[in-house]
Design an enzyme around this catalytic site. Structure first.
Site, PDB file in Angstrom:
ATOM      1  N   HIS A   1       0.847  -1.190   0.000  1.00 48.66           N
ATOM      2  CA  HIS A   1       0.000   0.000   0.000  1.00 48.66           C
ATOM      3  C   HIS A   1       0.883   1.241   0.000  1.00 48.66           C
ATOM      4  O   HIS A   1       1.913   1.284   0.663  1.00 48.66           O
ATOM      5  CB  HIS A   1      -0.897   0.014   1.251  1.00 48.66           C
ATOM      6  CG  HIS A   1      -1.968   1.057   1.196  1.00 48.66           C
ATOM      7  ND1 HIS A   1      -3.214   0.808   0.646  1.00 48.66           N
ATOM      8  CD2 HIS A   1      -1.991   2.350   1.591  1.00 48.66           C
ATOM      9  CE1 HIS A   1      -3.944   1.906   0.724  1.00 48.66           C
ATOM     10  NE2 HIS A   1      -3.218   2.863   1.301  1.00 48.66           N
TER      11      HIS A   1
ATOM     12  N   ASP B   1     -14.629   3.119   6.704  1.00 44.33           N
ATOM     13  CA  ASP B   1     -13.527   3.967   6.227  1.00 44.33           C
ATOM     14  C   ASP B   1     -13.935   4.684   4.942  1.00 44.33           C
ATOM     15  O   ASP B   1     -13.644   5.858   4.754  1.00 44.33           O
ATOM     16  CB  ASP B   1     -12.259   3.145   5.979  1.00 44.33           C
ATOM     17  CG  ASP B   1     -11.210   3.984   5.260  1.00 44.33           C
ATOM     18  OD1 ASP B   1     -10.758   4.976   5.869  1.00 44.33           O
ATOM     19  OD2 ASP B   1     -10.890   3.701   4.098  1.00 44.33           O
TER      20      ASP B   1
ATOM     21  N   ARG C   1     -13.727  13.157   5.190  1.00 50.89           N
ATOM     22  CA  ARG C   1     -12.438  13.792   5.506  1.00 50.89           C
ATOM     23  C   ARG C   1     -11.935  14.591   4.320  1.00 50.89           C
ATOM     24  O   ARG C   1     -11.389  15.688   4.463  1.00 50.89           O
ATOM     25  CB  ARG C   1     -11.395  12.719   5.878  1.00 50.89           C
ATOM     26  CG  ARG C   1     -11.587  12.135   7.243  1.00 50.89           C
ATOM     27  CD  ARG C   1     -10.752  10.888   7.431  1.00 50.89           C
ATOM     28  NE  ARG C   1      -9.344  11.118   7.240  1.00 50.89           N
ATOM     29  CZ  ARG C   1      -8.463  10.199   6.801  1.00 50.89           C
ATOM     30  NH1 ARG C   1      -8.873   8.968   6.524  1.00 50.89           N
ATOM     31  NH2 ARG C   1      -7.204  10.485   6.665  1.00 50.89           N
TER      32      ARG C   1
ATOM     33  N   SER D   1      -7.242   4.460   8.678  1.00 51.43           N
ATOM     34  CA  SER D   1      -7.881   4.297   7.367  1.00 51.43           C
ATOM     35  C   SER D   1      -7.151   3.221   6.548  1.00 51.43           C
ATOM     36  O   SER D   1      -7.771   2.280   6.032  1.00 51.43           O
ATOM     37  CB  SER D   1      -7.862   5.644   6.635  1.00 51.43           C
ATOM     38  OG  SER D   1      -8.110   5.496   5.270  1.00 51.43           O
TER      39      SER D   1
ATOM     40  N   LYS E   1      -8.320  -1.198   5.979  1.00 53.40           N
ATOM     41  CA  LYS E   1      -8.479  -1.884   4.683  1.00 53.40           C
ATOM     42  C   LYS E   1      -7.511  -3.067   4.582  1.00 53.40           C
ATOM     43  O   LYS E   1      -7.855  -4.139   4.099  1.00 53.40           O
ATOM     44  CB  LYS E   1      -8.247  -0.891   3.547  1.00 53.40           C
ATOM     45  CG  LYS E   1      -9.396   0.110   3.433  1.00 53.40           C
ATOM     46  CD  LYS E   1      -9.153   1.179   2.398  1.00 53.40           C
ATOM     47  CE  LYS E   1      -8.115   2.160   2.789  1.00 53.40           C
ATOM     48  NZ  LYS E   1      -8.341   3.548   2.481  1.00 53.40           N
TER      49      LYS E   1
HETATM   50  N1  URA Z   1      -4.771   6.533   1.949  1.00 57.55           N
HETATM   51  C1  URA Z   1      -5.803   5.963   2.634  1.00 57.55           C
HETATM   52  O1  URA Z   1      -6.258   4.877   2.304  1.00 57.55           O
HETATM   53  N2  URA Z   1      -6.315   6.649   3.676  1.00 57.55           N
HETATM   54  C2  URA Z   1      -5.862   7.843   4.072  1.00 57.55           C
HETATM   55  O2  URA Z   1      -6.361   8.380   5.019  1.00 57.55           O
HETATM   56  C3  URA Z   1      -4.788   8.421   3.360  1.00 57.55           C
HETATM   57  C4  URA Z   1      -4.254   7.732   2.297  1.00 57.55           C
END
Ligand code: URA
Length: 435
Positions: free
Chosen positions: A82, A161, A168, A183, A187
């Site tokens: 990620h 999220d 956000r 966040s 995931k």
């Molecule tokens: N990527 C994400 O998945 N969440 C965030 O808050 C910032 C970047």
């Protein structure tokens, strides 16, 4: 529990309990807590922050708000990756085929562009015919048969999220360490991987503008991963100028293909082979990073990495000629304009965020979720940090369409460049590794 009392508690800097956080998040998902209260809560978190304990609770509650993607039917170790998001960040397109060609399954769910940062799914959709919506069964079947699949994340993974992230994004509460960490990890924990390699960006094009905050974020991400028995490694990497030279959907696919063919820009290539190397180490295929990187480079040199990309494109219905003649297949705008220097000097800084916004106003990104994007537009960075520019020399190229805000893009790209006399200190692409 009344939402207003929880907002007040956070506003006054107190620590919330697991039940209090759960009540807010579940209330928001079931629409008992309205947007305006959640927005107020997020702003309170922005200023008062969350303790590590609160962040763990929030992560877990958001992860449990949705489904769990079980990857156990795929044999072998599963390593997820990620990136916290950057400009010109097309690493997944290269790292996936690199690790898959080394024998590590790559089962990746990715997102779309929002704000100044791009999204892997939009980039892949530049390839004519490429399908990013795969059923769970097809996704697993594809990874089992060819070792790689990249699909769009459905709303079923961490829906809390998804809803909170959208809020956000429109309430200026994205760039807070505990909110970003929860966040991302909500995931990641919803996907059944054994290990996670994180690319935490730092610099003008990243959410974390300085090293101290990037380190805080990286440590928190690693610690959440460990708490859940996932081997987690975070690389803090430079985003103080765009990554590589291409920014924009088709342009980035073009650059990814070139990189898989061994002809990519140096900074991007280095980051990709390191991320791939760390993934192989995290998956237990290699003990030493050097050996893993050596193997990755071999797969580029012998053509197996680019062939792996071809297999994925074919399996997902895309036009495989994108590997043979990408410029003919990808929708890259023929309307271009070079931006030329009005003074001479050395590039001391490129504000990557401005380049990302320029690509967005050309039509390549979204300012709202429902915006349609234009895959053909973007920015090519012709001069990078440390390079010299003479008067009249082009330093960037814009790819535009009739709908682009060309004037604004021109201004953003010109003002992103800062010229000076001295050669700036070299910044390594990988600034730190946190295990
Ligand atoms: N990527 C994400 O998945 N969440 C965030 O808050 C910032 C970047």
């Amino acid at each position: 529990m009344r939402a207003v009392e929880l907002i007040q508690k956070k506003r006054d800097g107190a620590e919330l309990t697991r039940d209090e956080i759960r009540s807010l998040i579940e209330g928001y998902l079931s629409e008992r807590v309205p947007d305006y209260q959640m927005a107020a809560f997020l702003m309170a978190v922005y200023f008062r922050h969350m303790s590590e304990r609160e962040t763990y609770y929030l992560t877990e509650i958001m992860a449990k708000s949705g489904e769990f993607l079980d990857l156990s039917e795929i044999p072998g170790p599963k390593v997820d990756k990620h990136s916290t998001g950057g400009v010109g960040d097309k690493t997944t397109l290269v790292v996936g085929p690199l690790v898959a060609s080394c024998g590590l399954p790559f089962a990746k769910l990715s997102g779309r562009a929002l704000g100044h940062t791009g999204g892997t799914i939009d980039k892949l959709e530049s390839i004519p015919g490429f399908r990013t919506a795969l059923s769970r069964e097809d996704f697993i079947k594809q990874v089992r048969s060819i070792g790689i699949a990249i699909a769009g994340q459905t709303g079923k993974i961490a829906p809390a999220d998804k809803k909170i992230y959208a809020l956000r994004d429109s309430t200026a509460t994205v760039d807070e360490v505990s909110l970003i960490a929860s966040s991302i990890m909500s995931k990641k924990l919803s996907i059944g991987s054994d290990a996670i390699v994180l690319d935490v960006k730092v610099g003008s094009g990243a959410f974390m503008k300085d090293l101290e905050n990037a380190q805080k974020l990286a440590k928190l991400l690693v610690s959440i991963g460990k708490q859940h028995d996932r081997r987690t490694i975070a690389l803090i990497t430079d985003m103080d100028q765009p990554l590589g030279t291409m920014v924009g959907n088709s342009l980035e696919v073009l650059e990814a293909v070139r990189t898989l063919q061994g002809e990519g820009p140096e900074d991007f290539e280095e980051l990709c082979v390191n991320l791939a190397g760390w993934m192989l180490v995290a998956g237990g295929l290699f003990e030493s990073l050097e050996k893993a990187i050596e193997e990755v480079r071999k797969r580029v040199a012998d053509g197996s990495a680019v062939e792996k990309f071809r297999e994925m494109v074919k399996a997902q219905g895309g036009d495989t000629r994108v590997l043979d003649d990408p410029e003919a297949v990808l929708p890259i705008s023929r309307k271009t304009e070079e931006i030329k220097a009005s003074k001479a000097g050395r590039v001391v800084r490129i504000d990557a965020e401005k380049i990302g916004v320029a690509s967005m106003v050309l039509g390549g990104g979204r300012s709202a979720k429902e915006d349609r994007i234009d895959h053909s537009v973007g920015v090519e960075v012709l001069k990078k940090r440390g390079e010299r520019i003479e008067i009249g020399e082009p330093f960037a190229r814009l790819y535009f369409s009739s709908k682009s805000d060309l004037e604004r893009a021109r201004y953003l790209v010109s003002s992103a460049y800062e010229l000076g006399e001295e050669t700036p200190e070299a910044v390594p692409i990988i600034r730190e590794v946190i295990e």
